[in-house]
Motif scaffolding. Sequence first.
Motif, short mmCIF file in Angstrom:
data_model
loop_
_atom_site.label_atom_id
_atom_site.label_comp_id
_atom_site.label_asym_id
_atom_site.label_seq_id
_atom_site.Cartn_x
_atom_site.Cartn_y
_atom_site.Cartn_z
N PHE A 1 -74.56 46.94 18.99
CA PHE A 1 -74.96 47.69 20.19
C PHE A 1 -74.82 46.83 21.45
N GLU A 2 -75.10 45.54 21.33
CA GLU A 2 -74.89 44.64 22.46
C GLU A 2 -73.39 44.41 22.69
N TYR A 3 -72.62 44.46 21.62
CA TYR A 3 -71.16 44.43 21.77
C TYR A 3 -70.69 45.63 22.59
N PHE A 4 -71.22 46.82 22.25
CA PHE A 4 -70.86 48.03 23.00
C PHE A 4 -71.20 47.86 24.48
N ARG A 5 -72.40 47.36 24.74
CA ARG A 5 -72.87 47.21 26.13
C ARG A 5 -72.00 46.20 26.89
N ALA A 6 -71.52 45.18 26.21
CA ALA A 6 -70.69 44.18 26.87
C ALA A 6 -69.36 44.77 27.34
N GLY A 7 -68.94 45.89 26.73
CA GLY A 7 -67.74 46.59 27.17
C GLY A 7 -66.44 45.89 26.84
N LYS A 8 -66.47 45.03 25.83
CA LYS A 8 -65.26 44.30 25.44
C LYS A 8 -64.60 44.95 24.23
N PRO A 9 -63.28 44.74 24.06
CA PRO A 9 -62.65 45.20 22.82
C PRO A 9 -63.30 44.50 21.62
N ILE A 10 -63.36 45.20 20.49
CA ILE A 10 -63.98 44.65 19.29
C ILE A 10 -62.94 44.54 18.18
N LEU A 11 -62.81 43.34 17.61
CA LEU A 11 -61.97 43.11 16.46
C LEU A 11 -62.86 43.25 15.22
N GLY A 12 -62.69 44.33 14.47
CA GLY A 12 -63.55 44.61 13.33
C GLY A 12 -62.87 44.34 12.02
N ILE A 13 -63.47 43.51 11.18
CA ILE A 13 -63.02 43.30 9.79
C ILE A 13 -64.12 43.88 8.92
N LEU A 14 -63.96 45.15 8.54
CA LEU A 14 -65.07 45.93 8.03
C LEU A 14 -64.65 46.83 6.88
N PRO A 15 -65.61 47.25 6.02
CA PRO A 15 -65.29 48.24 4.99
C PRO A 15 -64.84 49.54 5.64
N PRO A 16 -63.75 50.16 5.19
CA PRO A 16 -63.23 51.36 5.85
C PRO A 16 -64.21 52.53 5.82
N SER A 17 -65.10 52.57 4.85
CA SER A 17 -66.05 53.69 4.75
C SER A 17 -67.42 53.33 5.29
N GLY A 18 -67.53 52.18 5.92
CA GLY A 18 -68.84 51.70 6.37
C GLY A 18 -69.36 52.43 7.59
N VAL A 19 -70.69 52.27 7.81
CA VAL A 19 -71.32 52.91 8.95
C VAL A 19 -70.74 52.41 10.26
#
Length: 212
Positions: free
Chosen positions: A194-212
């Motif tokens: 949520f703080e990432y969202f607020r920072a307004g920067k692009p996000i590089l996500g290495i995440l489970p494809p079905s994850g929340v």
Amino acid sequence: LLKKLLKIPLVVDFRDSWETSLEEKAPTFLHRWLQKKLERKILDNADSVITVNQQIQTLLQNRYPKVLSTAVITNGFDEDDFTGFNEEKTGYFTIGYLGTFNRINDPTPFFQALSELFQEITEFKNQVKFVQIGMSLDFNLPELIKKYDIGNIVELKGYLTHKESLKHLTSASILLLTTTDSPGAEALTTGKIFEYFRAGKPILGILPPSGV
């Protein structure tokens, strides 16, 4: 016990899924059985249940149909935390990571990809910085950094105050978000997102494809 003694309502807040929690793996079948019994006992006595995301809510409702009163209250950010400092320009393409590296948040795939990228585009190594604010619990970071030969671009800031952390967060070019694909990871909601969202920067996500 407190509910019975004081005759007050019991509200249980699930920040993570107890059943699929990756933090505390049950060492034996007996431990697992006891944890399930304890979870059922608590939920049978709960007047209401709060979860941090809908995945955990659905998981609990399916496992305990009698628990009818549930609500989702997500994590978030405090706008006041983002005041009192200015975004700093470093001159580098800065990849920022806020938080602890552990078996749930595994840095290895990112370090490996970064190392391969430097081999393909050698000049990029002089233009990028990776900054981590936080600790490492399940990895020897200096050893990993040496293995992938990325020491000259990595800055490990360690544990900083929340305000200092957010200053680095807002100064980054892009933010790294990484979890594991182990069972249960799909129900994890990191507080940092949520703080990432607020920072307004692009996000590089290495995440489970079905994850929340």
